[in-house]
Design a protein around this motif. Sequence first.
Motif, PDB file in Angstrom:
ATOM      1  N   GLU A   1       0.877  -1.115   0.016  1.00  6.76           N
ATOM      2  CA  GLU A   1      -0.076   0.026  -0.052  1.00  6.76           C
ATOM      3  C   GLU A   1       0.874   1.092  -0.027  1.00  6.76           C
ATOM      4  O   GLU A   1       1.744   1.363   1.010  1.00  6.76           O
ATOM      5  CB  GLU A   1      -0.914   0.065   1.179  1.00  6.76           C
TER       6      GLU A   1
ATOM      7  N   LYS B   1       3.592   0.691   3.127  1.00  3.89           N
ATOM      8  CA  LYS B   1       3.336  -0.271   3.917  1.00  3.89           C
ATOM      9  C   LYS B   1       3.641  -1.677   2.715  1.00  3.89           C
ATOM     10  O   LYS B   1       3.182  -1.794   1.967  1.00  3.89           O
ATOM     11  CB  LYS B   1       2.064  -0.626   4.590  1.00  3.89           C
TER      12      LYS B   1
ATOM     13  N   ALA C   1       3.077  -5.800   3.286  1.00 12.08           N
ATOM     14  CA  ALA C   1       2.866  -6.897   4.270  1.00 12.08           C
ATOM     15  C   ALA C   1       2.413  -6.393   5.615  1.00 12.08           C
ATOM     16  O   ALA C   1       2.471  -6.930   6.649  1.00 12.08           O
ATOM     17  CB  ALA C   1       3.894  -7.786   4.623  1.00 12.08           C
ATOM     18  N   GLU C   2       1.713  -5.114   5.593  1.00 10.75           N
ATOM     19  CA  GLU C   2       1.257  -4.384   6.648  1.00 10.75           C
ATOM     20  C   GLU C   2       2.321  -3.716   7.681  1.00 10.75           C
ATOM     21  O   GLU C   2       1.764  -3.150   8.645  1.00 10.75           O
ATOM     22  CB  GLU C   2       0.100  -5.186   7.453  1.00 10.75           C
ATOM     23  N   TYR C   3       3.588  -3.827   7.344  1.00 13.47           N
ATOM     24  CA  TYR C   3       4.441  -3.153   7.906  1.00 13.47           C
ATOM     25  C   TYR C   3       5.042  -1.897   7.168  1.00 13.47           C
ATOM     26  O   TYR C   3       5.213  -1.751   6.094  1.00 13.47           O
ATOM     27  CB  TYR C   3       5.942  -4.230   7.964  1.00 13.47           C
ATOM     28  N   ASP C   4       4.959  -0.871   8.153  1.00 12.95           N
ATOM     29  CA  ASP C   4       5.373   0.469   7.424  1.00 12.95           C
ATOM     30  C   ASP C   4       7.018   0.477   7.080  1.00 12.95           C
ATOM     31  O   ASP C   4       7.546   0.134   7.806  1.00 12.95           O
ATOM     32  CB  ASP C   4       4.998   1.677   8.600  1.00 12.95           C
TER      33      ASP C   4
END
Length: 361
Positions: free
Chosen positions: A3, A59, A61-64
């Motif tokens: 994202e 992001k 895998a949902e990590y910033d």
Amino acid sequence: MIEVDHLHKVYGSTVALKDVSFAVEPGEILGFLGPNGAGKTTTMRILTGYLPATSGTAKVAEYDVHADSMAVRQRIGYLPERPPLYLDMTVEAFLHFVARIKGVAAGDRPAQVTYAIQRCGLAEKQSVLIRKLSKGFRQRVGIAQAIVHDPPVIVLDEPTSGLDPRQNNEVRQLISSLAGDHTIILSTHILPEVNATCDRVAIINRGQLVAAGKLDTLMAQLTGTVSYDLEVRGDFEGIRQTLGAIPGVDAVESVGHPLEPESRHRFQLQAGETDPGEAIAAAIVQAGFGLYELRRHQASLEDVFLNLTTEEPTEGTAKAATTPESENDADTASSSEVPEAASMADQADQTDHEVSPETNH
């Protein structure tokens, strides 16, 4: 899986990226398109933690990528335009070395190296020194080092640059085979590469995202018209009137001079959203004319790309035409072609489980 939200990157007074937003779904291959200096490499560097953004978020895998940089690096496999290879190592030794510095547990390394070798078609070359490999096989080794730790996300920057047509095809097939198991961003300006491998496309120009979506949908939305080339036998004026009366035909244009025999004529028809191809053939036959040729043309990805990347920049983005990624190609190449030996070796010696921030990609 990926994202990107309102990403900006500014170098002094130069705008490299302006308000770039897009997303990539799990298992998908996204073609990230743009001319040289458009901002592709800058975006890839931000996603891989190599470069910080001025503002906005990204992001993986949902990590910033900024707040959780190490977690992101562990989940990304990165192939820069010039593969970071040690030329005096064999393929297998190099992949074992990379697996170690990427934090693959000692007991898992043989299986992971075997997986990368088999997936990239390197079984017959695993004992060969990398410097003896062709450029196509070196690209395969570059992809193998990107997937040896089995990351969910793979970022490929110009993976077929400089390859011959046969090598291009082999690398494209390899990339396509990775889809589903991995989410892939393929940064390129080579349009056949996108048509052959990608599910969706995002086009960037002068630092701004100008289009994104599935290839067919994008071409239909941005062109909206089709055209037909015809060769018809009969009275010129009668043919022209018949064609002009067909519903969906917006314009009829005579192309060139009458053919031999002079009763045969060429026309080009422009149509709108409704495709009148079947009606064209039926009208010509019903009117008693002879139909020698009917060829449909629809805008290609190349047409869309050129249309979107040759427009004048909007106000405030003029300086993004030449970004540091295009000004410093020599520096970029030298820093990405060969990894820093001291940094990699030191990191490998520290622990089997730490991931080097310099070489994780």
